[in-house]
Design an enzyme around this catalytic site. Structure first.
Site, PDB file in Angstrom:
ATOM      1  N   GLU A 152      -2.915   1.130  -6.037  1.00  0.00           N
ATOM      2  CA  GLU A 152      -1.850   0.226  -6.467  1.00  0.00           C
ATOM      3  C   GLU A 152      -1.438   0.651  -7.872  1.00  0.00           C
ATOM      4  OE1 GLU A 152      -0.429  -1.716  -4.527  1.00  0.00           O
ATOM      5  OE2 GLU A 152      -1.826  -2.436  -3.007  1.00  0.00           O
ATOM      6  N   CYS A 181       0.869  -1.173   0.000  1.00  0.00           N
ATOM      7  CA  CYS A 181       0.000   0.000   0.000  1.00  0.00           C
ATOM      8  C   CYS A 181       0.903   1.219   0.000  1.00  0.00           C
ATOM      9  CB  CYS A 181      -0.905   0.001   1.229  1.00  0.00           C
ATOM     10  SG  CYS A 181      -1.973   1.457   1.339  1.00  0.00           S
TER      11      CYS A 181
END
Length: 232
Positions: free
Chosen positions: A108, A2
């Protein structure tokens, strides 16, 4: 992993999503601004359970040991769930610094035509997510070292692996409250982090504009979440 996330709602909104009862006992410490593109080094909200109340703390995203700080090593921003309990960097946090980072979703990246392409990942339902985290910050304790938090990650599993092979550990509200409760035994907290993350099929993701790649206070609006076409 993340590397960015969206945290644009208020502490009250996230607290109510956790529990209507416990949200009556809500305190904030420090400041945090709504953001559609939270980056490492910034200070979003993290949530602790302290003396029976939810404590929202504006905290630096990133952690490094005092030795690493001395030589200006780049901070860690994630901790693998497989090593969080036993690894030397994070085991002290696992025992005393379990937190939740509330968000609407996270970003992402893939590489397309040599360029980084961001994707926004969020729940299929219109609900916030609660990412498991760890911190060295201790409320009501005077600390002379850098404080910050990391997000706990796991293997992405089927489906999301096409976007990235790691993803945050995202917990249901009831599990999130158990995770941050330091009365929860270490073994149970480890079990929650390793087995109770919300499955991939409960998420949806789409491409967003490459403007997300640029960290800029003036580039921080809801438009960053807008899907772009496959040709865009």
């Amino acid at each position: 992993m993340c590397g960015r996330f969206e945290q644009s709602e208020t502490p009250r909104y996230y607290a109510d999503a956790l529990s209507a009862h416990i949200s009556e006992q809500l305190r904030t410490l420090g400041d945090s601004s709504p953001s559609y593109n939270v980056a490492p080094g910034q200070r979003p909200w993290m949530i602790m359970l302290h003396n029976g109340e939810l404590l929202f703390i504006g905290m630096n995203w990133g952690y490094r040991t005092p030795q690493e700080a001395t030589v200006k090593t780049k901070p860690w921003i994630n901790a693998r769930v497989e090593k969080a309990l036993t690894g030397r960097y994070f085991r002290h946090m696992f025992r005393e610094g379990r937190v939740i980072i509330p968000a609407g979703g996270w970003y992402e990246w893939t590489v397309e035509n040599g360029k980084k392409q961001p994707w926004y990942v969020t729940k299929r339902t219109d609900q916030p997510i609660f990412m498991a985290g760890l911190t060295n910050f201790r409320p009501d304790v005077e600390q002379t070292v850098e404080t910050g938090f990391v997000i706990v990650t796991e293997d992405s599993g089927a489906g999301m692996v096409d976007v990235h092979d790691r993803r945050p550990v995202v917990l249901q509200p009831e599990d999130a409250l158990l995770w941050i409760n330091l009365d929860t035994p270490i073994e149970e907290a480890a079990y929650i982090a390793q087995t109770r993350s919300i499955p991939t099929e409960q998420f949806v993701w789409w491409k967003v504009d490459r403007a997300v790649n640029r960290v800029d206070p003036n580039n921080n609006g809801k438009h960053l979440l807008t899907p772009v076409s496959e040709s865009g």
